[in-house]
Design an enzyme around this catalytic site. Structure first.
Site, PDB file in Angstrom:
ATOM      1  N   THR A  39     -38.191  36.295  31.424  1.00  0.00           N
ATOM      2  CA  THR A  39     -37.142  35.789  30.541  1.00  0.00           C
ATOM      3  C   THR A  39     -35.936  36.714  30.545  1.00  0.00           C
ATOM      4  O   THR A  39     -34.786  36.265  30.549  1.00  0.00           O
ATOM      5  CB  THR A  39     -37.690  35.640  29.110  1.00  0.00           C
ATOM      6  OG1 THR A  39     -38.788  34.733  29.117  1.00  0.00           O
ATOM      7  CG2 THR A  39     -36.621  35.114  28.165  1.00  0.00           C
ATOM      8  N   HIS A  42     -33.822  35.992  33.491  1.00  0.00           N
ATOM      9  CA  HIS A  42     -32.991  34.804  33.285  1.00  0.00           C
ATOM     10  C   HIS A  42     -31.770  35.136  32.427  1.00  0.00           C
ATOM     11  O   HIS A  42     -30.664  34.662  32.695  1.00  0.00           O
ATOM     12  CB  HIS A  42     -33.810  33.686  32.639  1.00  0.00           C
ATOM     13  CG  HIS A  42     -34.748  32.991  33.575  1.00  0.00           C
ATOM     14  ND1 HIS A  42     -34.303  32.257  34.659  1.00  0.00           N
ATOM     15  CD2 HIS A  42     -36.101  32.919  33.598  1.00  0.00           C
ATOM     16  CE1 HIS A  42     -35.342  31.748  35.303  1.00  0.00           C
ATOM     17  NE2 HIS A  42     -36.444  32.146  34.686  1.00  0.00           N
TER      18      HIS A  42
END
Length: 341
Positions: A39, A42
């Site tokens: 995450t 990202h």
């Protein structure tokens, strides 16, 4: 204190910011290590700018020690070794009232919607903090959060002793699932295309399949008397992975969807009907998964240390993200957030 803050896509800056002050019911933690999660990658690439608020420290896979206590906090003492379950639920939505606080309809993920742990200090609600054994190495303690993901995934699968298990994807989470599933009694096969990750899986004692070198489904069926796997964990997030799950799972078998798919992909629903398959979603973790992960890491029975590829200091977080983007063989990257004495 120093915090490595996300500024804009592809840019992290280590800055001096005011020391943290915990409010009522909060604690300030001196962060020792924080791992880079998928995450976080990202976010670094700018894919989640609708959720973060630059300039902001991100990160949530951490270990540390209690530094300061807010008013009303009695369950911790300064110096306690801790980690954080970074899910701040609302407590009032229907999902929370049903007991599923980890998938709260208004969930705030610490380190995404709020400042995170790529910093020397981190203030969080005390109710989200878990005690760690005082002798647990802080590097390994930073793996508790991703290990809790694996514990949740395996618990959701209903895996039984002796089950034939396939983990499709041998990255950090896939390997943690494989280790946890084997600990739970599964016979685990890892499917992966990266040669370095295949080699690591073999070294850790797993059967492996390289789908570029052989037909993965044919191999699974051959090793299960033609039926397929009892449990399949899909961790790749790929269209090929979505195709494989219905082919590789036995009749009445279970598929656990771990990967985050950014867009819909074709899935053979006829196979779900024909085989009476079960697909289970598995998102983050619950408190019991965190406690299970802490116990597993503390026991030192599983080779979690083999998953740590490199450690960078906080001021080199930008370089760590760039290294991870250029190093497909890398597994878990840790950031050392406190200056070495």
């Amino acid at each position: 204190m120093r915090a490595a803050q996300y500024i804009c896509p592809g840019r992290i800056e280590c800055r001096e910011i005011p020391d943290t002050v915990p409010g009522p019911g909060e604690v300030a933690i001196a962060v020792e290590y924080c791992g880079i999660c998928g995450t976080d990658v990202h976010i670094f690439k700018g894919h989640m700018d609708q959720r973060v608020h630059p300039p902001q420290a991100i990160g949530h896979e951490m270990s540390g020690r209690i530094l300061r206590l807010g008013e009303g906090v009695a369950e911790f003492q300064v110096g306690d070794a801790v980690t954080v379950r970074p899910l701040d639920n609302c407590g009032s939505c229907n999902t929370c009232r049903a007991g599923f606080t980890h998938i709260c309809e208004k969930l705030k993920f610490l380190g995404i919607e709020t400042p995170g742990a790529f910093a020397e200090e981190w203030v969080v609600p005390a109710r989200l903090v878990h005690h760690l054994p005082d002798d647990m190495p802080m590097e390994l303690a930073a793996l508790v959060e991703p290990a809790a993901v694996a514990c949740h995934d395996v618990r959701r699968s209903g895996l039984k002793e002796g089950d034939f298990v396939v983990v499709n994807g041998g990255g950090p989470i896939g390997m943690l699932i494989a280790l946890t599933a084997r600990k739970a009694g599964g016979q685990v096969t890892v499917i992966e295309i990266n040669p370095a990750r295949l080699r690591l899986a073999r070294e850790l004692g797993f059967a492996v399949i390289d789908p570029k070198a052989e037909d993965a489904v044919a191999r699974i069926r051959r090793e299960t008397g033609g039926s397929g796997a009892d449990v399949v964990f899909e961790v790749t997030g790929s269209e090929a992975g979505a195709r494989l799950i219905t082919e590789a799972t036995r009749p009445r078998g279970t598929i656990v969807m771990v990967a985050i798919y950014p867009a819909p992909v074709p899935v053979d629903l006829h196979k779900f009907f024909w085989k009476e398959l079960t697909m289970t979603g598995a998102r983050v973790y619950e408190s019991e998964d965190f406690e299970r992960a802490i116990a597993l890491v503390a026991a030192r029975e599983l080779p979690y240390d083999r998953l740590i590829s490199r450690v960078f200091p906080l001021e080199e977080l930008q370089s760590a993200f760039e290294y991870l983007g250029q190093s497909p063989d890398a597994m878990k990257i840790l950031i050392r957030c406190r200056k070495e004495a």
